[in-house]
Design an enzyme around this catalytic site. Structure first.
Site, mmCIF file in Angstrom:
data_model
loop_
_atom_site.group_PDB
_atom_site.id
_atom_site.type_symbol
_atom_site.label_atom_id
_atom_site.label_comp_id
_atom_site.label_asym_id
_atom_site.label_seq_id
_atom_site.Cartn_x
_atom_site.Cartn_y
_atom_site.Cartn_z
ATOM 1 C CG ASP A 1 -3.763 1.249 -14.106
ATOM 2 O OD1 ASP A 1 -4.733 1.178 -13.346
ATOM 3 O OD2 ASP A 1 -3.081 2.277 -14.272
ATOM 4 C CD GLU A 2 0.145 -4.022 -12.276
ATOM 5 O OE1 GLU A 2 -0.994 -3.874 -11.785
ATOM 6 O OE2 GLU A 2 1.170 -3.554 -11.759
ATOM 7 C CE LYS B 1 -3.550 -4.396 -8.893
ATOM 8 N NZ LYS B 1 -3.034 -3.499 -9.924
ATOM 9 C CG ASN C 1 -5.477 5.074 -4.503
ATOM 10 O OD1 ASN C 1 -6.171 4.205 -4.008
ATOM 11 N ND2 ASN C 1 -4.195 5.209 -4.215
ATOM 12 N N GLY D 1 -8.814 1.310 -9.308
ATOM 13 C CA GLY D 1 -9.987 1.087 -10.157
ATOM 14 C C GLY D 1 -9.868 -0.300 -10.765
ATOM 15 C CG HIS D 2 -9.332 -3.637 -8.900
ATOM 16 N ND1 HIS D 2 -9.186 -4.232 -7.680
ATOM 17 C CD2 HIS D 2 -8.125 -3.146 -9.227
ATOM 18 C CE1 HIS D 2 -7.927 -4.089 -7.278
ATOM 19 N NE2 HIS D 2 -7.271 -3.430 -8.201
ATOM 20 C CD GLN E 1 -3.146 1.950 -5.420
ATOM 21 O OE1 GLN E 1 -2.920 1.438 -4.346
ATOM 22 N NE2 GLN E 1 -4.336 2.419 -5.735
ATOM 23 C CE LYS F 1 -5.771 -4.147 -21.087
ATOM 24 N NZ LYS F 1 -5.771 -2.707 -21.120
HETATM 25 P P1 IMP Z 1 -2.311 8.690 -5.293
HETATM 26 O O1 IMP Z 1 -2.367 7.233 -4.987
HETATM 27 O O2 IMP Z 1 -3.627 9.277 -5.701
HETATM 28 O O3 IMP Z 1 -1.646 9.467 -4.193
HETATM 29 O O4 IMP Z 1 -1.361 8.880 -6.593
HETATM 30 C C1 IMP Z 1 0.044 8.623 -6.554
HETATM 31 C C2 IMP Z 1 0.505 7.987 -7.854
HETATM 32 O O5 IMP Z 1 -0.026 6.664 -7.946
HETATM 33 C C3 IMP Z 1 0.027 8.702 -9.123
HETATM 34 O O6 IMP Z 1 1.038 8.586 -10.113
HETATM 35 C C4 IMP Z 1 -1.192 7.919 -9.546
HETATM 36 O O7 IMP Z 1 -1.452 8.034 -10.926
HETATM 37 C C5 IMP Z 1 -0.746 6.510 -9.166
HETATM 38 N N1 IMP Z 1 -1.868 5.604 -8.886
HETATM 39 C C6 IMP Z 1 -2.669 5.587 -7.807
HETATM 40 N N2 IMP Z 1 -3.570 4.599 -7.894
HETATM 41 C C7 IMP Z 1 -3.343 3.979 -9.052
HETATM 42 C C8 IMP Z 1 -3.934 2.843 -9.690
HETATM 43 O O8 IMP Z 1 -4.861 2.199 -9.188
HETATM 44 N N3 IMP Z 1 -3.395 2.494 -10.894
HETATM 45 C C9 IMP Z 1 -2.344 3.146 -11.443
HETATM 46 N N4 IMP Z 1 -1.770 4.201 -10.889
HETATM 47 C C10 IMP Z 1 -2.249 4.618 -9.696
#
Ligand code: IMP
Length: 439
Positions: free
Chosen positions: A24-25, A27, A49, A51-52, A234, A341
Protein backbone atom coordinates in the site's frame (compact mmCIF):
# COMPACT_ATOMS: atom_id res chain seq x y z
CA UNK A 1 22.31 20.29 2.99
CA UNK A 2 22.47 16.89 1.26
CA UNK A 3 20.23 16.64 -1.78
CA UNK A 4 18.36 13.35 -2.15
CA UNK A 5 18.52 13.22 -5.94
CA UNK A 6 21.57 12.16 -7.82
CA UNK A 7 20.37 10.31 -10.87
CA UNK A 8 18.59 11.48 -13.96
CA UNK A 9 15.18 9.97 -14.59
CA UNK A 10 15.66 7.80 -17.61
CA UNK A 11 13.48 5.22 -19.14
CA UNK A 12 15.44 2.08 -19.64
CA UNK A 13 14.30 -1.17 -21.12
CA UNK A 14 13.52 -3.22 -18.03
CA UNK A 15 12.40 -1.63 -14.79
CA UNK A 16 11.19 -3.36 -11.63
CA UNK A 17 8.98 -1.44 -9.24
CA UNK A 18 8.59 -2.82 -5.71
CA UNK A 19 6.97 -1.83 -2.45
CA UNK A 20 9.67 -1.18 0.15
CA UNK A 21 7.43 -1.38 3.24
CA UNK A 22 4.33 -3.53 4.01
CA UNK A 23 2.41 -2.82 0.81
CA UNK A 24 0.00 0.00 0.00
CA UNK A 25 2.93 2.38 -0.56
CA UNK A 26 1.21 3.98 -3.54
CA UNK A 27 2.70 1.75 -6.23
CA UNK A 28 -0.47 2.08 -8.32
CA UNK A 29 0.18 5.75 -8.93
CA UNK A 30 3.88 5.28 -9.82
CA UNK A 31 3.05 2.37 -12.12
CA UNK A 32 0.47 4.54 -13.79
CA UNK A 33 3.03 7.32 -14.30
CA UNK A 34 5.69 4.97 -15.65
CA UNK A 35 3.20 3.09 -17.81
CA UNK A 36 3.01 6.06 -20.12
CA UNK A 37 6.63 5.32 -21.05
CA UNK A 38 6.38 1.52 -21.09
CA UNK A 39 5.42 -0.93 -23.82
CA UNK A 40 4.77 -3.92 -21.54
CA UNK A 41 3.62 -4.07 -17.92
CA UNK A 42 4.06 -7.32 -16.05
CA UNK A 43 2.51 -8.50 -12.78
CA UNK A 44 4.79 -11.19 -11.36
CA UNK A 45 3.36 -12.32 -8.02
CA UNK A 46 0.36 -12.22 -5.74
CA UNK A 47 -3.20 -12.28 -6.93
CA UNK A 48 -6.35 -10.32 -6.27
CA UNK A 49 -5.20 -9.69 -2.69
CA UNK A 50 -3.57 -6.57 -4.17
CA UNK A 51 -5.39 -3.33 -4.80
CA UNK A 52 -3.81 -0.66 -6.98
CA UNK A 53 -5.69 2.62 -6.95
CA UNK A 54 -5.25 5.07 -9.82
CA UNK A 55 -7.00 8.42 -10.08
CA UNK A 56 -7.19 10.56 -13.17
CA UNK A 57 -9.74 12.74 -14.96
CA UNK A 58 -11.70 12.72 -11.69
CA UNK A 59 -12.19 8.96 -12.08
CA UNK A 60 -10.96 6.37 -9.60
CA UNK A 61 -9.87 2.93 -10.78
CA UNK A 62 -9.04 0.11 -8.38
CA UNK A 63 -7.36 -2.88 -10.00
CA UNK A 64 -6.72 -6.10 -8.13
CA UNK A 65 -5.35 -8.45 -10.73
CA UNK A 66 -4.89 -6.81 -14.11
CA UNK A 67 -1.81 -4.53 -14.21
CA UNK A 68 -2.87 -0.90 -13.82
CA UNK A 69 -0.96 -0.17 -17.06
CA UNK A 70 -4.11 -1.32 -18.85
CA UNK A 71 -5.42 2.22 -18.34
CA UNK A 72 -2.92 3.38 -20.97
CA UNK A 73 -4.18 2.70 -24.47
CA UNK A 74 -0.98 1.29 -25.96
CA UNK A 75 0.48 -0.98 -23.32
CA UNK A 76 0.45 -4.76 -23.37
CA UNK A 77 -0.29 -6.11 -19.89
CA UNK A 78 1.03 -9.48 -18.82
CA UNK A 79 -0.02 -11.59 -15.86
CA UNK A 80 3.12 -13.63 -15.25
CA UNK A 81 3.57 -17.22 -14.14
CA UNK A 82 4.26 -16.12 -10.56
CA UNK A 83 0.74 -14.72 -10.16
CA UNK A 84 -2.20 -16.75 -8.88
CA UNK A 85 -5.30 -16.09 -10.99
CA UNK A 86 -8.88 -16.23 -9.83
CA UNK A 87 -10.67 -16.51 -13.19
CA UNK A 88 -13.94 -15.20 -11.79
CA UNK A 89 -12.22 -12.04 -10.57
CA UNK A 90 -10.28 -11.72 -13.83
CA UNK A 91 -13.42 -11.66 -15.97
CA UNK A 92 -15.25 -9.36 -13.56
CA UNK A 93 -12.33 -6.94 -13.74
CA UNK A 94 -12.22 -7.09 -17.55
CA UNK A 95 -15.99 -6.42 -17.69
CA UNK A 96 -15.69 -3.47 -15.28
CA UNK A 97 -12.84 -1.92 -17.27
CA UNK A 98 -14.74 -2.25 -20.54
CA UNK A 99 -17.78 -0.68 -18.88
CA UNK A 100 -15.58 2.27 -17.91
CA UNK A 101 -14.45 2.65 -21.51
CA UNK A 102 -11.06 0.87 -21.25
CA UNK A 103 -10.57 -1.65 -24.06
CA UNK A 104 -8.76 -4.75 -22.84
CA UNK A 105 -8.94 -7.03 -25.91
CA UNK A 106 -5.60 -8.31 -27.14
CA UNK A 107 -3.66 -6.10 -24.74
CA UNK A 108 -3.98 -8.60 -21.91
CA UNK A 109 -1.89 -11.78 -21.81
CA UNK A 110 -2.07 -14.39 -19.09
CA UNK A 111 0.81 -16.81 -18.62
CA UNK A 112 -0.11 -20.41 -19.35
CA UNK A 113 1.81 -21.47 -16.28
CA UNK A 114 0.12 -19.13 -13.80
CA UNK A 115 -1.75 -21.11 -11.15
CA UNK A 116 -5.50 -20.90 -10.70
CA UNK A 117 -7.29 -20.00 -7.51
CA UNK A 118 -9.98 -22.63 -7.02
CA UNK A 119 -13.15 -22.44 -4.88
CA UNK A 120 -11.57 -24.62 -2.17
CA UNK A 121 -8.69 -22.12 -1.84
CA UNK A 122 -11.01 -19.28 -0.78
CA UNK A 123 -12.93 -21.55 1.48
CA UNK A 124 -9.88 -22.96 3.27
CA UNK A 125 -8.35 -19.46 3.58
CA UNK A 126 -11.54 -18.14 5.20
CA UNK A 127 -12.06 -21.20 7.40
CA UNK A 128 -8.47 -21.11 8.60
CA UNK A 129 -8.73 -17.41 9.43
CA UNK A 130 -12.03 -17.93 11.25
CA UNK A 131 -11.27 -21.15 13.12
CA UNK A 132 -7.49 -21.28 13.23
CA UNK A 133 -5.62 -20.24 16.36
CA UNK A 134 -2.90 -18.24 14.59
CA UNK A 135 -4.61 -15.66 12.46
CA UNK A 136 -2.59 -13.77 9.86
CA UNK A 137 -5.36 -11.35 8.96
CA UNK A 138 -5.34 -12.45 5.31
CA UNK A 139 -7.52 -10.93 2.62
CA UNK A 140 -9.36 -14.31 2.40
CA UNK A 141 -8.89 -14.42 -1.35
CA UNK A 142 -7.41 -17.93 -1.31
CA UNK A 143 -3.87 -16.71 -1.96
CA UNK A 144 -1.98 -18.74 0.68
CA UNK A 145 -3.76 -22.06 -0.01
CA UNK A 146 -3.23 -21.63 -3.77
CA UNK A 147 0.53 -21.03 -3.42
CA UNK A 148 0.74 -23.89 -0.91
CA UNK A 149 -0.79 -26.22 -3.52
CA UNK A 150 1.57 -24.91 -6.18
CA UNK A 151 4.58 -25.80 -4.04
CA UNK A 152 3.05 -29.13 -3.01
CA UNK A 153 2.56 -29.91 -6.74
CA UNK A 154 -1.18 -30.00 -6.28
CA UNK A 155 -1.94 -26.85 -8.22
CA UNK A 156 -3.85 -26.37 -11.47
CA UNK A 157 -2.37 -24.04 -14.08
CA UNK A 158 -4.00 -22.03 -16.85
CA UNK A 159 -2.64 -24.49 -19.43
CA UNK A 160 -4.19 -27.38 -17.51
CA UNK A 161 -7.58 -25.69 -17.59
CA UNK A 162 -7.34 -25.21 -21.35
CA UNK A 163 -7.15 -28.98 -21.81
CA UNK A 164 -10.52 -30.17 -20.50
CA UNK A 165 -9.36 -33.79 -20.11
CA UNK A 166 -6.32 -32.83 -18.04
CA UNK A 167 -8.39 -30.37 -16.01
CA UNK A 168 -11.12 -32.91 -15.16
CA UNK A 169 -8.53 -35.50 -14.15
CA UNK A 170 -6.61 -33.13 -11.89
CA UNK A 171 -9.69 -31.60 -10.35
CA UNK A 172 -11.16 -35.00 -9.50
CA UNK A 173 -7.94 -36.15 -7.87
CA UNK A 174 -7.28 -32.93 -5.92
CA UNK A 175 -10.89 -32.30 -4.88
CA UNK A 176 -11.11 -35.74 -3.27
CA UNK A 177 -8.38 -34.74 -0.84
CA UNK A 178 -9.70 -31.20 -0.31
CA UNK A 179 -13.14 -32.55 0.56
CA UNK A 180 -11.58 -34.84 3.15
CA UNK A 181 -9.84 -31.82 4.70
CA UNK A 182 -13.06 -29.79 4.63
CA UNK A 183 -14.99 -32.59 6.31
CA UNK A 184 -12.47 -33.81 8.87
CA UNK A 185 -10.81 -30.56 9.91
CA UNK A 186 -13.44 -27.91 9.34
CA UNK A 187 -16.68 -30.00 9.50
CA UNK A 188 -17.71 -28.37 6.27
CA UNK A 189 -19.87 -30.02 3.55
CA UNK A 190 -17.95 -31.20 0.45
CA UNK A 191 -17.68 -29.15 -2.74
CA UNK A 192 -19.28 -30.52 -5.89
CA UNK A 193 -16.94 -31.77 -8.61
CA UNK A 194 -19.46 -31.28 -11.42
CA UNK A 195 -20.32 -27.74 -10.32
CA UNK A 196 -16.68 -26.62 -10.26
CA UNK A 197 -15.98 -28.45 -13.53
CA UNK A 198 -18.83 -26.66 -15.29
CA UNK A 199 -17.93 -23.25 -13.86
CA UNK A 200 -14.24 -23.54 -14.75
CA UNK A 201 -14.77 -24.97 -18.24
CA UNK A 202 -16.89 -21.87 -18.81
CA UNK A 203 -13.87 -19.74 -17.82
CA UNK A 204 -11.63 -21.85 -20.08
CA UNK A 205 -13.59 -20.81 -23.16
CA UNK A 206 -13.02 -17.13 -22.30
CA UNK A 207 -9.45 -17.58 -21.07
CA UNK A 208 -8.20 -19.09 -24.34
CA UNK A 209 -7.84 -15.73 -26.07
CA UNK A 210 -5.67 -14.29 -23.28
CA UNK A 211 -3.44 -17.32 -22.52
CA UNK A 212 0.14 -17.02 -23.77
CA UNK A 213 3.67 -18.28 -23.36
CA UNK A 214 4.51 -15.13 -21.43
CA UNK A 215 8.19 -15.97 -21.02
CA UNK A 216 8.65 -16.16 -24.78
CA UNK A 217 6.49 -13.09 -25.34
CA UNK A 218 8.67 -11.05 -22.98
CA UNK A 219 11.87 -12.48 -24.40
CA UNK A 220 10.83 -11.33 -27.88
CA UNK A 221 9.81 -7.92 -26.57
CA UNK A 222 13.14 -7.52 -24.78
CA UNK A 223 15.04 -8.60 -27.88
CA UNK A 224 13.33 -5.72 -29.71
CA UNK A 225 14.35 -3.31 -26.92
CA UNK A 226 10.76 -2.77 -25.87
CA UNK A 227 10.38 -1.10 -22.49
CA UNK A 228 9.10 -3.51 -19.86
CA UNK A 229 7.86 -2.51 -16.42
CA UNK A 230 7.54 -5.22 -13.77
CA UNK A 231 4.99 -4.17 -11.18
CA UNK A 232 5.30 -5.67 -7.75
CA UNK A 233 2.27 -6.15 -5.55
CA UNK A 234 2.26 -6.06 -1.71
CA UNK A 235 5.67 -5.08 -0.33
CA UNK A 236 9.10 -6.26 0.78
CA UNK A 237 8.05 -7.07 4.36
CA UNK A 238 5.13 -9.18 3.14
CA UNK A 239 7.52 -11.27 1.02
CA UNK A 240 7.40 -14.93 2.06
CA UNK A 241 11.22 -15.12 2.39
CA UNK A 242 12.21 -11.60 3.36
CA UNK A 243 9.21 -10.36 5.28
CA UNK A 244 8.02 -10.51 8.87
CA UNK A 245 7.25 -14.23 8.68
CA UNK A 246 4.70 -15.71 9.34
CA UNK A 247 2.82 -12.40 8.97
CA UNK A 248 3.47 -12.26 5.26
CA UNK A 249 1.73 -13.05 2.02
CA UNK A 250 2.67 -16.28 0.25
CA UNK A 251 4.62 -14.94 -2.72
CA UNK A 252 7.94 -13.28 -3.61
CA UNK A 253 7.13 -9.57 -3.51
CA UNK A 254 10.78 -8.48 -3.71
CA UNK A 255 12.64 -7.73 -6.94
CA UNK A 256 13.88 -11.33 -7.24
CA UNK A 257 10.27 -12.40 -7.65
CA UNK A 258 10.06 -10.39 -10.87
CA UNK A 259 12.54 -12.79 -12.47
CA UNK A 260 11.12 -16.14 -11.41
CA UNK A 261 7.58 -14.78 -11.66
CA UNK A 262 7.95 -13.86 -15.33
CA UNK A 263 10.78 -16.01 -16.69
CA UNK A 264 13.08 -13.02 -17.19
CA UNK A 265 16.81 -13.55 -16.63
CA UNK A 266 18.59 -11.25 -14.09
CA UNK A 267 20.90 -9.90 -16.80
CA UNK A 268 17.96 -8.11 -18.45
CA UNK A 269 17.15 -5.80 -15.54
CA UNK A 270 18.32 -2.17 -15.83
CA UNK A 271 16.65 -0.34 -13.00
CA UNK A 272 14.89 -1.09 -9.70
CA UNK A 273 12.63 1.47 -8.05
CA UNK A 274 11.42 1.14 -4.46
CA UNK A 275 8.23 2.86 -3.36
CA UNK A 276 7.77 4.11 0.21
CA UNK A 277 5.25 6.31 1.93
CA UNK A 278 6.62 9.33 3.77
CA UNK A 279 5.42 7.43 6.85
CA UNK A 280 4.58 3.72 7.26
CA UNK A 281 1.38 1.67 7.14
CA UNK A 282 0.47 -1.95 7.59
CA UNK A 283 -2.82 -3.80 7.13
CA UNK A 284 -3.53 -7.18 8.71
CA UNK A 285 -1.68 -8.79 11.62
CA UNK A 286 2.02 -8.80 12.48
CA UNK A 287 4.66 -6.67 14.18
CA UNK A 288 4.98 -2.98 13.35
CA UNK A 289 7.64 -1.26 15.52
CA UNK A 290 6.83 2.39 14.70
CA UNK A 291 3.03 2.20 15.02
CA UNK A 292 1.39 5.43 16.26
CA UNK A 293 -0.72 5.72 19.38
CA UNK A 294 -4.45 5.61 18.67
CA UNK A 295 -4.89 9.41 18.60
CA UNK A 296 -2.25 10.08 15.95
CA UNK A 297 -3.33 6.95 14.10
CA UNK A 298 -6.82 8.38 13.60
CA UNK A 299 -5.44 11.68 12.29
CA UNK A 300 -3.19 10.03 9.70
CA UNK A 301 -5.77 7.39 8.75
CA UNK A 302 -8.17 10.17 7.91
CA UNK A 303 -5.73 12.49 6.20
CA UNK A 304 -4.14 9.69 4.21
CA UNK A 305 -7.39 7.79 3.53
CA UNK A 306 -5.70 4.75 4.96
CA UNK A 307 -8.29 2.07 4.32
CA UNK A 308 -7.42 -1.11 2.40
CA UNK A 309 -8.26 -0.97 -1.34
CA UNK A 310 -9.15 -4.67 -1.29
CA UNK A 311 -10.81 -5.29 2.06
CA UNK A 312 -11.66 -1.76 3.27
CA UNK A 313 -9.92 -2.51 6.59
CA UNK A 314 -8.28 0.50 8.27
CA UNK A 315 -4.51 0.43 7.84
CA UNK A 316 -2.33 0.77 10.92
CA UNK A 317 -0.10 3.83 10.59
CA UNK A 318 3.29 4.81 12.06
CA UNK A 319 6.42 6.87 11.59
CA UNK A 320 8.86 6.25 8.76
CA UNK A 321 11.03 3.30 9.70
CA UNK A 322 14.48 3.72 8.15
CA UNK A 323 15.62 0.33 9.50
CA UNK A 324 12.96 -1.36 7.43
CA UNK A 325 13.53 0.82 4.35
CA UNK A 326 17.31 0.29 4.45
CA UNK A 327 16.78 -3.47 4.54
CA UNK A 328 14.41 -3.12 1.56
CA UNK A 329 17.11 -1.23 -0.33
CA UNK A 330 19.51 -4.13 0.29
CA UNK A 331 17.23 -7.02 -0.50
CA UNK A 332 15.78 -5.42 -3.64
CA UNK A 333 18.94 -3.69 -4.86
CA UNK A 334 17.12 -0.37 -5.10
CA UNK A 335 18.51 2.22 -7.51
CA UNK A 336 15.87 4.84 -6.81
CA UNK A 337 13.22 5.71 -4.29
CA UNK A 338 9.73 7.12 -4.86
CA UNK A 339 8.37 8.83 -1.72
CA UNK A 340 4.59 8.97 -1.66
CA UNK A 341 1.99 10.94 0.30
CA UNK A 342 4.34 13.63 1.57
CA UNK A 343 1.30 15.96 1.79
CA UNK A 344 -0.28 13.77 4.48
CA UNK A 345 2.36 15.05 6.92
CA UNK A 346 1.72 18.74 6.06
CA UNK A 347 0.09 19.67 9.36
CA UNK A 348 2.46 17.82 11.68
CA UNK A 349 4.40 20.10 14.03
CA UNK A 350 7.08 17.42 14.55
CA UNK A 351 7.94 14.39 12.48
CA UNK A 352 9.89 11.37 13.68
CA UNK A 353 12.08 8.91 11.81
CA UNK A 354 13.07 5.58 13.34
CA UNK A 355 16.80 4.99 12.89
CA UNK A 356 17.32 1.87 15.07
CA UNK A 357 15.55 -0.45 17.52
CA UNK A 358 16.38 -1.06 21.17
CA UNK A 359 15.58 -4.50 22.56
CA UNK A 360 16.95 -6.55 25.49
CA UNK A 361 19.59 -3.93 26.28
CA UNK A 362 20.91 -4.08 22.69
CA UNK A 363 20.80 -1.56 19.88
CA UNK A 364 19.70 -2.93 16.49
CA UNK A 365 20.74 -0.70 13.62
CA UNK A 366 19.96 -3.42 11.12
CA UNK A 367 16.68 -5.17 10.54
CA UNK A 368 16.10 -8.29 12.64
CA UNK A 369 14.19 -11.40 11.60
CA UNK A 370 13.52 -12.28 15.25
CA UNK A 371 9.80 -11.74 15.58
CA UNK A 372 10.22 -10.82 19.27
CA UNK A 373 12.64 -8.02 18.42
CA UNK A 374 10.12 -6.66 15.94
CA UNK A 375 7.23 -7.09 18.36
CA UNK A 376 8.76 -5.59 21.50
CA UNK A 377 11.59 -3.33 20.31
CA UNK A 378 11.50 0.34 21.28
CA UNK A 379 12.19 2.42 18.20
CA UNK A 380 15.03 4.94 18.45
CA UNK A 381 13.72 8.15 16.89
CA UNK A 382 15.19 11.36 15.63
CA UNK A 383 12.80 14.27 15.53
CA UNK A 384 12.43 16.77 12.70
CA UNK A 385 10.44 20.00 12.64
CA UNK A 386 7.39 19.81 10.36
CA UNK A 387 6.83 22.24 7.45
CA UNK A 388 3.21 23.13 8.28
CA UNK A 389 2.46 24.10 4.72
CA UNK A 390 0.15 22.68 2.07
CA UNK A 391 2.53 21.02 -0.42
CA UNK A 392 -0.19 19.48 -2.61
CA UNK A 393 0.08 22.20 -5.25
CA UNK A 394 3.90 22.16 -5.49
CA UNK A 395 5.39 20.71 -8.67
CA UNK A 396 9.14 21.21 -8.24
CA UNK A 397 11.55 20.07 -5.57
CA UNK A 398 13.06 23.52 -5.12
CA UNK A 399 9.67 24.99 -4.22
CA UNK A 400 9.08 22.58 -1.33
CA UNK A 401 9.45 24.16 2.12
CA UNK A 402 12.96 23.84 3.52
CA UNK A 403 11.86 21.48 6.31
CA UNK A 404 10.21 19.18 3.77
CA UNK A 405 13.41 19.10 1.69
CA UNK A 406 15.44 18.43 4.84
CA UNK A 407 13.12 15.58 5.75
CA UNK A 408 13.40 14.00 2.28
CA UNK A 409 17.17 14.45 2.24
CA UNK A 410 17.43 12.67 5.58
CA UNK A 411 15.23 9.77 4.41
CA UNK A 412 17.39 9.36 1.34
CA UNK A 413 20.58 9.49 3.40
CA UNK A 414 19.33 6.91 5.93
CA UNK A 415 18.05 4.52 3.28
CA UNK A 416 21.12 5.05 1.11
CA UNK A 417 19.12 5.48 -2.10
CA UNK A 418 18.46 8.64 -4.17
CA UNK A 419 14.89 9.90 -4.35
CA UNK A 420 13.63 10.50 -7.87
CA UNK A 421 9.87 10.85 -7.38
CA UNK A 422 7.91 12.65 -4.64
CA UNK A 423 4.14 12.45 -4.61
CA UNK A 424 2.09 15.22 -3.01
CA UNK A 425 -1.44 14.05 -3.83
CA UNK A 426 -3.35 11.26 -5.48
CA UNK A 427 -3.74 12.85 -8.94
CA UNK A 428 -1.21 12.12 -11.70
CA UNK A 429 -0.20 15.77 -11.86
CA UNK A 430 0.54 15.97 -8.12
CA UNK A 431 3.99 14.57 -8.63
CA UNK A 432 7.48 16.03 -8.36
CA UNK A 433 10.13 14.44 -10.57
CA UNK A 434 13.64 15.10 -9.34
CA UNK A 435 16.37 15.52 -11.84
CA UNK A 436 20.12 15.65 -11.61
CA UNK A 437 21.28 19.11 -10.67
CA UNK A 438 23.00 20.92 -13.46
CA UNK A 439 26.71 21.06 -12.92
P1 IMP B 1 -2.94 -12.76 1.94
O1 IMP B 1 -2.03 -12.20 0.91
O2 IMP B 1 -4.40 -12.54 1.65
O3 IMP B 1 -2.63 -14.20 2.24
O4 IMP B 1 -2.68 -11.96 3.33
C1 IMP B 1 -1.45 -12.08 4.05
C2 IMP B 1 -1.05 -10.74 4.65
O5 IMP B 1 -0.68 -9.85 3.60
C3 IMP B 1 -2.17 -10.02 5.41
O6 IMP B 1 -1.59 -9.31 6.50
C4 IMP B 1 -2.73 -9.04 4.40
O7 IMP B 1 -3.35 -7.93 5.02
C5 IMP B 1 -1.44 -8.65 3.68
N1 IMP B 1 -1.67 -8.19 2.30
C6 IMP B 1 -1.98 -8.93 1.23
N2 IMP B 1 -2.09 -8.17 0.13
C7 IMP B 1 -1.84 -6.92 0.52
C8 IMP B 1 -1.76 -5.67 -0.18
O8 IMP B 1 -1.95 -5.57 -1.40
N3 IMP B 1 -1.46 -4.58 0.58
C9 IMP B 1 -1.20 -4.67 1.91
N4 IMP B 1 -1.26 -5.80 2.59
C10 IMP B 1 -1.57 -6.92 1.91
Amino acid sequence: MPVPHLVRIKIMSNTILVGAQWGDEGKGKVIDLLSAESDYIVRYQGGNNAGHTVRFDKKRFVLHLIPSGILHKRTICVIGNGVVVDPKVLFEEIALLEKQGIRVGKRLKVSETAHLIMPYHHLIDALHETHGKRKIGTTKRGIGPCYADKMARQGIRVVDLLNSKVFAERLREILREKNEILKKIYHHPPLSFSKILKEYLGYARKLKRYAANATLLLHEAQAKRKRVLFEGAQGTFLDVDHGTYPYVTSSSATSGGALTGSGTPPSRIDRIIGVVKAYTTRVGGGPFPTQFDSKLMKVIQQRGEEYGATTGRPRRCGWFDAVVARQAAIVNGLDELAVMKLDVLDAMPKIKICTAYRYGGKLFRDFSYDIDVLRYAKPVYEEHPGWRFDVSGIRSYGKLPLNARRYLARLSELVGVPITIVSVGSERKQTIFLRKRDG
